[in-house]
Scaffold this motif. Structure first.
Motif, PDB file in Angstrom:
ATOM      1  N   PHE A  38     -37.992  -5.615  10.309  1.00 52.10           N
ATOM      2  CA  PHE A  38     -36.776  -5.820   9.410  1.00 52.10           C
ATOM      3  C   PHE A  38     -36.292  -4.447   9.127  1.00 52.10           C
ATOM      4  O   PHE A  38     -35.314  -4.399   9.149  1.00 52.10           O
ATOM      5  N   ILE A  39     -37.028  -3.407   8.767  1.00 50.19           N
ATOM      6  CA  ILE A  39     -36.542  -2.162   8.292  1.00 50.19           C
ATOM      7  C   ILE A  39     -35.985  -1.487   9.661  1.00 50.19           C
ATOM      8  O   ILE A  39     -34.916  -1.080   9.468  1.00 50.19           O
ATOM      9  N   ILE A  40     -36.105  -1.730  10.765  1.00 52.65           N
ATOM     10  CA  ILE A  40     -35.686  -1.144  11.871  1.00 52.65           C
ATOM     11  C   ILE A  40     -34.323  -1.924  11.834  1.00 52.65           C
ATOM     12  O   ILE A  40     -33.256  -1.111  12.390  1.00 52.65           O
ATOM     13  N   PHE A  41     -34.067  -3.078  11.758  1.00 51.65           N
ATOM     14  CA  PHE A  41     -33.006  -3.982  11.768  1.00 51.65           C
ATOM     15  C   PHE A  41     -31.953  -3.362  10.656  1.00 51.65           C
ATOM     16  O   PHE A  41     -30.607  -2.924  10.884  1.00 51.65           O
ATOM     17  N   VAL A  42     -32.449  -2.903   9.540  1.00 49.60           N
ATOM     18  CA  VAL A  42     -31.570  -2.410   8.539  1.00 49.60           C
ATOM     19  C   VAL A  42     -31.318  -0.943   8.774  1.00 49.60           C
ATOM     20  O   VAL A  42     -30.021  -0.695   8.567  1.00 49.60           O
ATOM     21  N   ILE A  43     -32.141  -0.245   9.326  1.00 46.67           N
ATOM     22  CA  ILE A  43     -31.688   1.282   9.858  1.00 46.67           C
ATOM     23  C   ILE A  43     -30.525   1.047  10.957  1.00 46.67           C
ATOM     24  O   ILE A  43     -29.546   1.670  10.814  1.00 46.67           O
ATOM     25  N   SER A  44     -30.804   0.120  11.916  1.00 41.61           N
ATOM     26  CA  SER A  44     -29.764   0.008  12.930  1.00 41.61           C
ATOM     27  C   SER A  44     -28.182  -0.552  11.966  1.00 41.61           C
ATOM     28  O   SER A  44     -27.319   0.028  12.915  1.00 41.61           O
ATOM     29  N   TYR A  45     -28.233  -1.359  11.199  1.00 39.17           N
ATOM     30  CA  TYR A  45     -27.113  -1.743  10.613  1.00 39.17           C
ATOM     31  C   TYR A  45     -26.408  -0.498   9.878  1.00 39.17           C
ATOM     32  O   TYR A  45     -25.281  -0.328   9.750  1.00 39.17           O
ATOM     33  N   VAL A  46     -27.451   0.381   9.349  1.00 42.37           N
ATOM     34  CA  VAL A  46     -26.858   1.459   8.619  1.00 42.37           C
ATOM     35  C   VAL A  46     -26.330   2.338   9.388  1.00 42.37           C
ATOM     36  O   VAL A  46     -25.269   3.085   9.229  1.00 42.37           O
ATOM     37  N   ILE A  47     -26.943   2.726  10.521  1.00 41.89           N
ATOM     38  CA  ILE A  47     -26.307   3.728  11.549  1.00 41.89           C
ATOM     39  C   ILE A  47     -24.785   2.968  12.112  1.00 41.89           C
ATOM     40  O   ILE A  47     -24.031   4.086  12.367  1.00 41.89           O
ATOM     41  N   TYR A  48     -25.095   1.801  12.354  1.00 40.84           N
ATOM     42  CA  TYR A  48     -23.875   1.119  12.875  1.00 40.84           C
ATOM     43  C   TYR A  48     -22.624   1.306  11.787  1.00 40.84           C
ATOM     44  O   TYR A  48     -21.390   1.540  12.090  1.00 40.84           O
ATOM     45  N   SER A  49     -22.853   1.126  10.544  1.00 39.10           N
ATOM     46  CA  SER A  49     -22.172   1.183   9.231  1.00 39.10           C
ATOM     47  C   SER A  49     -21.488   2.666   9.336  1.00 39.10           C
ATOM     48  O   SER A  49     -20.316   2.954   9.047  1.00 39.10           O
ATOM     49  N   PHE A  50     -22.452   3.644   9.266  1.00 37.70           N
ATOM     50  CA  PHE A  50     -21.900   5.067   9.406  1.00 37.70           C
ATOM     51  C   PHE A  50     -20.931   5.360  10.667  1.00 37.70           C
ATOM     52  O   PHE A  50     -20.205   6.201  10.443  1.00 37.70           O
ATOM     53  N   SER A  51     -21.413   4.933  11.729  1.00 32.32           N
ATOM     54  CA  SER A  51     -20.537   5.064  12.949  1.00 32.32           C
ATOM     55  C   SER A  51     -18.891   4.426  13.143  1.00 32.32           C
ATOM     56  O   SER A  51     -18.206   4.717  13.710  1.00 32.32           O
ATOM     57  N   THR A  52     -19.087   3.435  12.053  1.00 31.42           N
ATOM     58  CA  THR A  52     -17.845   2.506  12.452  1.00 31.42           C
ATOM     59  C   THR A  52     -16.772   2.733  10.902  1.00 31.42           C
ATOM     60  O   THR A  52     -15.815   2.215  10.752  1.00 31.42           O
ATOM     61  N   THR A  53     -17.318   3.486  10.035  1.00 33.52           N
ATOM     62  CA  THR A  53     -16.400   3.664   8.796  1.00 33.52           C
ATOM     63  C   THR A  53     -15.493   4.488   9.110  1.00 33.52           C
ATOM     64  O   THR A  53     -15.631   5.682   9.566  1.00 33.52           O
TER      65      THR A  53
END
Length: 136
Positions: A38-53
């Motif tokens: 679950f935390i790996i998925f959360v980290i993936s979302y955070v990285i995606y958010s950082f790269s698409t903001t």
């Protein structure tokens, strides 16, 4: 169309990285693999958010995008004031060196374009009536 990436504070990336690393270590130590995944998925979302903001000006609209869930349009003609702020409220800004956009009557939004000056110039070309308040 002009695009502006979000400024990212290095200390913020380091803090988030340390926090997630400690959580992952603890979950692995406890052999809690469901929590670990679950935390790996959360980290993936955070990285995606950082790269698409990012913020883009498309015609007479300001488009603000952050991750999958935050996709917002503001008519530049409705922007009243843009002012510098260090407000820490949650927003589509990856730095605490932010711009607060006041639009409509009472609506506000915080962003953190990497190239503030170019962003402000682009906005002013569309609506020269916007009041810009920069800290000295």
């Amino acid at each position: 169309m002009e695009k502006f990436k979000s400024k990212i504070d290095l200390w913020f990336v380091i803090l988030v990285s340390i926090l997630f690393t400690l959580i992952l270590i603890r979950l692995a130590y406890d052999q809690n693999w469901i929590g670990f995944i679950f935390i790996i998925f959360v980290i993936s979302y955070v990285i995606y958010s950082f790269s698409t903001t990012m913020y883009s000006i498309e015609g007479d609209k300001l488009k603000i995008k952050c991750g999958y869930f935050f996709n917002f349009l503001i008519e530049v003609k409705k922007i009243k004031t843009i002012s510098e702020t260090f407000n820490i409220i949650s927003s589509p800004a990856l730095s605490f060196n932010r711009l607060e956009i006041l639009y409509n009557k009472y609506d506000t939004l915080l962003i953190s374009p990497k190239d503030k000056n170019r962003f402000l110039e682009a906005i002013k070309r569309i609506n020269p009536e916007i009041k810009i308040v920069l800290k000295k």
